[in-house]
Design a protein around this motif. Structure first.
Motif, PDB file in Angstrom:
ATOM      1  N   ASP A  15      -6.044   0.634  -1.897  1.00 21.63           N
ATOM      2  CA  ASP A  15      -5.309   1.763  -1.728  1.00 21.63           C
ATOM      3  C   ASP A  15      -3.788   1.818  -2.012  1.00 21.63           C
ATOM      4  N   ASP A  33      -0.167   4.495  -1.963  1.00 22.12           N
ATOM      5  CA  ASP A  33       0.511   5.891  -2.185  1.00 22.12           C
ATOM      6  C   ASP A  33       1.813   5.744  -2.716  1.00 22.12           C
ATOM      7  N   HIS A  69       0.699  -1.210   0.016  1.00 20.07           N
ATOM      8  CA  HIS A  69      -0.002  -0.141  -0.045  1.00 20.07           C
ATOM      9  C   HIS A  69       0.915   1.292  -0.128  1.00 20.07           C
ATOM     10  N   HIS A  70       2.136   1.005   0.031  1.00 18.96           N
ATOM     11  CA  HIS A  70       2.893   2.204  -0.198  1.00 18.96           C
ATOM     12  C   HIS A  70       4.179   1.910  -0.929  1.00 18.96           C
ATOM     13  N   GLY A 114      -4.181   6.541  -4.465  1.00 17.74           N
ATOM     14  CA  GLY A 114      -4.777   7.270  -3.410  1.00 17.74           C
ATOM     15  C   GLY A 114      -5.730   6.066  -2.583  1.00 17.74           C
ATOM     16  N   LYS A 115      -6.809   6.617  -2.123  1.00 19.73           N
ATOM     17  CA  LYS A 115      -7.795   5.617  -1.449  1.00 19.73           C
ATOM     18  C   LYS A 115      -8.767   5.083  -2.585  1.00 19.73           C
ATOM     19  N   ASP A 116      -9.182   3.896  -2.409  1.00 17.03           N
ATOM     20  CA  ASP A 116     -10.265   3.254  -3.159  1.00 17.03           C
ATOM     21  C   ASP A 116     -10.136   3.395  -4.704  1.00 17.03           C
ATOM     22  N   TYR A 158      -2.974  10.443  -9.279  1.00 19.79           N
ATOM     23  CA  TYR A 158      -3.574  11.005  -8.023  1.00 19.79           C
ATOM     24  C   TYR A 158      -4.678  11.663  -8.563  1.00 19.79           C
TER      25      TYR A 158
END
Ligand SMILES: Cc1cc2nc3c(=O)[nH]c(=O)nc-3n(C[C@H](O)[C@H](O)[C@H](O)COP(=O)(O)O)c2cc1C
Ligand code: SF4
Length: 437
Positions: free
Chosen positions: A159, A161, A119-120, A150-152, A144
């Motif tokens: 998610d 980043d 997730h990152h 980003g989210k969802d 983004y």
């Protein structure tokens, strides 16, 4: 083998604003992500394995297998780190790709992160390339803004980043574990392995480290399938790759072609060695891969064939040198680089590259001491296999192969300065007349 180019990652580099998200979307961009998010992560790992994609950062480790080495999820973070350090002399494929079409990497990172449960994700970029840094930052921001990061993401519930990190310009920070130390804020020096990054990588968590081109190849593979990808290249070196032709070649540049193509075929497409000159020596994969000569023009450029012929495919950085270039001088410049970039952690590389440099400097000046050539060979063979990381091994390649194929030039340099036997003005790319006319 093939005489055809296969422009995939390079296919719209000439389009206006090729680097913008809208250009990428007009060229199939983000369609692979949309379908990947409908699939199970494990299926994507399997697809990468089935494609036969091997790491494009030099060593050629199977990419899908590397992803598969991550331990089962334990609820803690897992990371994808993209190696965009690209600092080896001659290697120049990732930076043009990031400048011309950075969204291939961003989409590839999203698909890979989804596949491995990350997730990152991070991009570790060579420090000096500020223009590439700006372009990458813009690409990530565009992704983004479009809801790809980003989210969802695209309503999938996933998610992610991405952080773009600029290093400080050290070749050793391209070695994956030195890279991780540097990313954590420490001095970039290689770590002892095991544990491998898949088990304890960034912040001691499971981590996949992959090259820019490896990850950028993921969207086309996921969009068109493993069979399509495997239909290009050779049996064990599948797919396409970017071959970077530089030096004494009529049309230097990036040639994207199936693995297994030969330098002869690539040179035909690139207009040959510059007019009036002939091929003397070349590197198949950057300065850390043993030199080849004209006798290797028909070696298929795949991992196995190049290895069998005594070198390595490396990063497909084909540096072409014609008969005007002194091998001793070229090797000496490369060793200056390795001595400067040696991180100093282990003795064979730290001391050995220093001594190689001393001897090559006096040979360049035509002031060799008795036994110097054998001493060069001896130092190189004492570094090889005894250094802590592959930087030390790589430093020996130009020395050992240079002496193997051009010993008589080293003998000549014992007493004659190389600038006398090979006047540097002859090897400049453009003769004075053609520049002034
Ligand atoms: C001194 C040194 C420099 C390296 N530089 C790079 C680099 O700039 N980019 C890269 O992808 N791999 C580089 N590598 C190889 C990495 O350690 C690692 O094998 C690679 O990032 C794995 O990605 P891949 O499996 O996708 O090829 C370097 C290795 C060494 C020893
Ligand atoms: S081989 Fe060279 S770069 Fe690698 S750890 Fe040893 S000193 Fe550092």
């Amino acid at each position: 083998m093939s005489t055809e180019l296969t422009p995939i990652l390079t296919r719209f580099w000439d389009a206006p604003q090729s680097w913008r998200l809208e250009t990428y979307e007009r060229n199939e961009g983000y369609q692979a992500l949309r379908s990947a998010l409908q699939r199970e992560p494990g299926e994507l790992v399997q697809e990468a394995k089935d494609s036969g994609l091997r790491g494009r950062g030099g060593a050629g480790f199977p990419t899908g297998m590397k992803w598969g080495f991550l331990p089962p999820p334990d609820g803690g973070p897992r990371y994808l780190v993209v190696n965009a350090d690209e600092s080896e002399p001659g290697t120049c494929k990732d930076m043009p790709l990031l400048m011309a079409a950075p969204q291939f990497l961003v989409e590839g990172m999203i698909i890979t992160s989804y596949a491995i449960g990350c997730h990152h994700a991070f991009i570790y970029l060579r420090g000096e390339v500020v223009h590439v840094y700006r372009r990458l930052m813009q690409a990530v921001q565009e992704a983004y803004a479009a809801g790809y990061l980003g989210k969802d993401i695209l309503g999938s519930g996933f998610d992610l980043d991405i952080t773009v990190h600029a290093g400080a310009g050290a070749y050793i920070c391209g070695e994956e574990t030195a890279l991780l130390d540097s990313l954590e804020g420490r001095r970039g020096q290689p770590r002892l392995k095991p544990p491998f990054p898949a088990v304890a990588g960034l912040y001691a968590r499971p981590t996949v480290v992959n090259n820019v081109e490896s990850i950028a190849s993921i969207p086309p593979i996921m969009a068109h399938g493993a069979t399509w990808f495997g239909g290009m290249g050779t049996e064990r070196s599948k797919g396409f790759g970017i071959f970077s032709l530089s030096g004494h070649v009529t049309r230097p540049g990036q040639y994207e072609a199936p693995l297994g193509i030969t330098l002869r075929e690539l040179l035909d497409m690139a207009g040959g060695v510059r007019a009036g000159h002939e091929l003397k020596f070349w590197t198949p994969g950057g300065s850390s891969t043993p030199l080849f000569t004209a006798e290797h023009l028909d070696v298929p450029l795949d991992f196995e064939s190049v290895g069998k012929a005594g070198s390595m495919l490396g990063t497909r950085a084909l540096q072409i040198f014609d008969e005007t270039v002194s091998v001793v001088k070229a090797v000496s410049r490369w060793i200056d680089f390795y001595a400067h970039e040696s991180c100093g952690k282990c003795t064979p590389c730290r001391e050995g590259t220093y001594w190689l440099k001393q001897i090559l400097t006096r040979l360049e000046a035509g002031q060799g001491l008795p036994g110097d050539i054998d001493k060069l060979d001896d130092i190189a063979s004492n570094i090889l296999g005894r250094a802590f990381c592959a930087l030390g091994d790589g430093a020996t390649s130009p020395v050992s192969s240079g002496i193997k194929y051009f010993r008589e030039e080293f003998e000549m340099a014992m007493t004659t300065p190389v600038d006398v036997s090979f006047p540097p003005e002859r090897s400049t790319l453009f003769a004075k007349e053609s520049v002034s006319s």
